[in-house]
Design an enzyme around this catalytic site. Structure first.
Site, PDB file in Angstrom:
ATOM      1  N   ARG A  21       2.533  -3.362 -12.722  1.00 37.95           N
ATOM      2  CA  ARG A  21       1.545  -3.690 -11.674  1.00 37.95           C
ATOM      3  C   ARG A  21       0.454  -4.643 -12.176  1.00 37.95           C
ATOM      4  O   ARG A  21      -0.667  -4.633 -11.673  1.00 37.95           O
ATOM      5  CB  ARG A  21       0.874  -2.424 -11.104  1.00 37.95           C
ATOM      6  CG  ARG A  21       1.835  -1.521 -10.369  1.00 37.95           C
ATOM      7  CD  ARG A  21       1.136  -0.686  -9.298  1.00 37.95           C
ATOM      8  NE  ARG A  21       2.053   0.330  -8.815  1.00 37.95           N
ATOM      9  CZ  ARG A  21       1.815   1.637  -8.856  1.00 37.95           C
ATOM     10  NH1 ARG A  21       0.692   2.093  -9.351  1.00 37.95           N
ATOM     11  NH2 ARG A  21       2.704   2.488  -8.395  1.00 37.95           N
ATOM     12  N   ARG A  25      -4.145  -5.476  -7.588  1.00 34.94           N
ATOM     13  CA  ARG A  25      -5.442  -5.290  -6.930  1.00 34.94           C
ATOM     14  C   ARG A  25      -6.643  -5.212  -7.849  1.00 34.94           C
ATOM     15  O   ARG A  25      -7.773  -5.272  -7.392  1.00 34.94           O
ATOM     16  CB  ARG A  25      -5.402  -4.009  -6.081  1.00 34.94           C
ATOM     17  CG  ARG A  25      -4.469  -4.106  -4.896  1.00 34.94           C
ATOM     18  CD  ARG A  25      -4.385  -2.810  -4.147  1.00 34.94           C
ATOM     19  NE  ARG A  25      -3.758  -1.754  -4.939  1.00 34.94           N
ATOM     20  CZ  ARG A  25      -3.665  -0.488  -4.548  1.00 34.94           C
ATOM     21  NH1 ARG A  25      -4.182  -0.123  -3.398  1.00 34.94           N
ATOM     22  NH2 ARG A  25      -3.077   0.400  -5.323  1.00 34.94           N
ATOM     23  N   ARG A  34      -4.254 -12.581  -1.708  1.00 29.88           N
ATOM     24  CA  ARG A  34      -3.746 -11.620  -0.724  1.00 29.88           C
ATOM     25  C   ARG A  34      -4.487 -11.755   0.615  1.00 29.88           C
ATOM     26  O   ARG A  34      -3.876 -11.678   1.684  1.00 29.88           O
ATOM     27  CB  ARG A  34      -3.898 -10.192  -1.258  1.00 29.88           C
ATOM     28  CG  ARG A  34      -3.442  -9.175  -0.226  1.00 29.88           C
ATOM     29  CD  ARG A  34      -3.153  -7.837  -0.797  1.00 29.88           C
ATOM     30  NE  ARG A  34      -2.979  -6.862   0.273  1.00 29.88           N
ATOM     31  CZ  ARG A  34      -2.548  -5.644   0.100  1.00 29.88           C
ATOM     32  NH1 ARG A  34      -2.253  -5.216  -1.107  1.00 29.88           N
ATOM     33  NH2 ARG A  34      -2.414  -4.815   1.110  1.00 29.88           N
ATOM     34  N   ASP A  71       8.224  -6.351  -3.981  1.00 26.17           N
ATOM     35  CA  ASP A  71       8.187  -4.906  -3.768  1.00 26.17           C
ATOM     36  C   ASP A  71       9.619  -4.382  -3.762  1.00 26.17           C
ATOM     37  O   ASP A  71      10.522  -5.082  -3.312  1.00 26.17           O
ATOM     38  CB  ASP A  71       7.512  -4.579  -2.428  1.00 26.17           C
ATOM     39  CG  ASP A  71       7.208  -3.090  -2.309  1.00 26.17           C
ATOM     40  OD1 ASP A  71       8.060  -2.340  -1.780  1.00 26.17           O
ATOM     41  OD2 ASP A  71       6.142  -2.650  -2.769  1.00 26.17           O
ATOM     42  N   TYR A 148      12.932   6.692   0.281  1.00 25.60           N
ATOM     43  CA  TYR A 148      12.095   6.043   1.317  1.00 25.60           C
ATOM     44  C   TYR A 148      12.892   5.848   2.609  1.00 25.60           C
ATOM     45  O   TYR A 148      12.376   6.041   3.708  1.00 25.60           O
ATOM     46  CB  TYR A 148      11.607   4.680   0.826  1.00 25.60           C
ATOM     47  CG  TYR A 148      10.436   4.739  -0.126  1.00 25.60           C
ATOM     48  CD1 TYR A 148       9.146   5.000   0.341  1.00 25.60           C
ATOM     49  CD2 TYR A 148      10.616   4.499  -1.493  1.00 25.60           C
ATOM     50  CE1 TYR A 148       8.060   5.027  -0.542  1.00 25.60           C
ATOM     51  CE2 TYR A 148       9.540   4.524  -2.357  1.00 25.60           C
ATOM     52  CZ  TYR A 148       8.260   4.791  -1.885  1.00 25.60           C
ATOM     53  OH  TYR A 148       7.191   4.817  -2.752  1.00 25.60           O
TER      54      TYR A 148
END
Length: 340
Positions: A21, A25, A34, A71, A148
């Site tokens: 990651r 962020r 973003r 992703d 998922y």
């Protein structure tokens, strides 16, 4: 490329380091891009912006490898499932896979074909990335993707997919087969587009008891590994099944690097898997909140892995509120201390 040399057990001047990651962020530069993209999925699909955020951590932190910005859920999305990322909730699929009829609507070959925005991101990134920096491609392991797809979103209990596992295992295997076919095609296209290594993330491996893990997760990971290696034997493959320290005795396969999560003592992983496999990891990510904790964590892992093939990483992804200065300090610390 120092990262690739380390994957292949060649001598390196210091221990290469990157972070899961790392394009994300905690970086103000990422947040700007973003915001321009509008939302997370739009950023994944805009190959120029996705390439820009892939390269950011290499320029800002000095990590030894870039990991593709994307992703894991783009695979089921492009197989034909409606996907939204909802603030505070995470990814949500409109219509989860409940039965064979739902599964038959999904198309593995179509997914491989539709993921051109990822291949374009890779091509552009490889063009702009320094020649000595590796570009890591990645995908989700079939079991993690299937959870998922069956649950419709993230879950803490895995009740729906585990109910299927024990009451209708044939259907779960059919789902996993279809997802695996998409993953194999997707991994190969990433390699053709220019990635130097592939990492397979099995984030939900720990949800399974031992026998179920080897039947419904590991078997499919190894199928992907074998297919990649059959066509691209020179490409290092990294596997990261999270939270399975109790099953390490039975881990084997044609992969090169085993990612060790932070809950697995690195010494245990070394005893069971090294030097057959290069180990990657495994500092606890929240140590990045404190420089003293970084010093202790780096020193512990380097000491435990002394004389064994190793790539430094966190034992899971970097968190959004980590100070950038601490991330820089961590990378430099690993490179300098291991060089000594």
């Amino acid at each position: 490329m120092i990262f690739i040399d380390a994957c292949l057990k060649k001598p390196t001047p210091y221990t290469p380091v990157w972070m899961m990651r790392q394009a994300g962020r905690y970086l103000p530069e990422y947040m700007q891009v973003r915001a321009q993209a509008g939302d997370f999925l739009s950023l994944c699909k805009d190959y120029k912006k996705a390439s820009e955020v892939t390269i950011q951590p290499v320029d800002i932190l000095g990590v030894d490898a870039a990991i593709l910005f994307s992703d894991i859920l783009v695979v089921p999305l492009e197989m034909g499932m409606g996907l939204k990322f909802i603030k505070g909730e995470g990814p949500v699929f409109d219509e989860p896979v409940k039965n064979l009829e739902d599964l038959e609507k999904l198309d593995s070959a179509k997914a491989v074909k539709n993921l051109t925005y990822v291949y374009d991101t890779i091509k552009l990134t490889r063009q702009n990335l320094a020649a000595d920096k590796a570009l890591i491609g990645f995908l989700g392991a079939p079991w993690t993707l299937a959870t998922y797809m069956i649950e419709g979103q993230g879950t803490k209990t895995y009740a729906i997919c585990k109910k299927m596992l024990y009451s209708n295992p044939e259907l779960l295997h059919q789902i996993l087969d279809k997802v695996t076919a998409a993953c194999i095609g997707y991994a190969k296209e990433q390699i053709r587009s220019g990635v130097n290594a592939i990492q397979i993330f099995d984030s939900w491996a720990a949800a399974l008891e031992e026998s179920a893990f080897f039947e419904f997760s590991w078997k499919y990971i190894i199928k992907i590994v074998d297919e990649i290696k059959r066509e691209f034997p020179q490409i290092p493959v990294i596997v990261f099944p999270k939270g399975i320290s109790g099953y390490l005795d039975k881990i084997s396969g044609n992969f090169d690097v085993f990612g060790v999560d932070w809950s697995t003592p690195i010494k245990t992983a070394r005893e069971k898997l090294s030097p057959k496999y290069v180990l990657q990891g495994n500092m606890e990510p929240t140590r990045l909140y404190s420089k003293t904790a970084i010093d202790e964590g780096v020193s512990h892992v380097l000491e435990a892995m002394k004389g064994a093939p190793h790539i430094f990483n966190l034992g899971h992804g970097i968190l959004p509120d980590i100070p950038v200065e601490h991330a820089k300090y961590f990378i430099k610390k690993v490179q300098e201390d291991s060089r000594r």
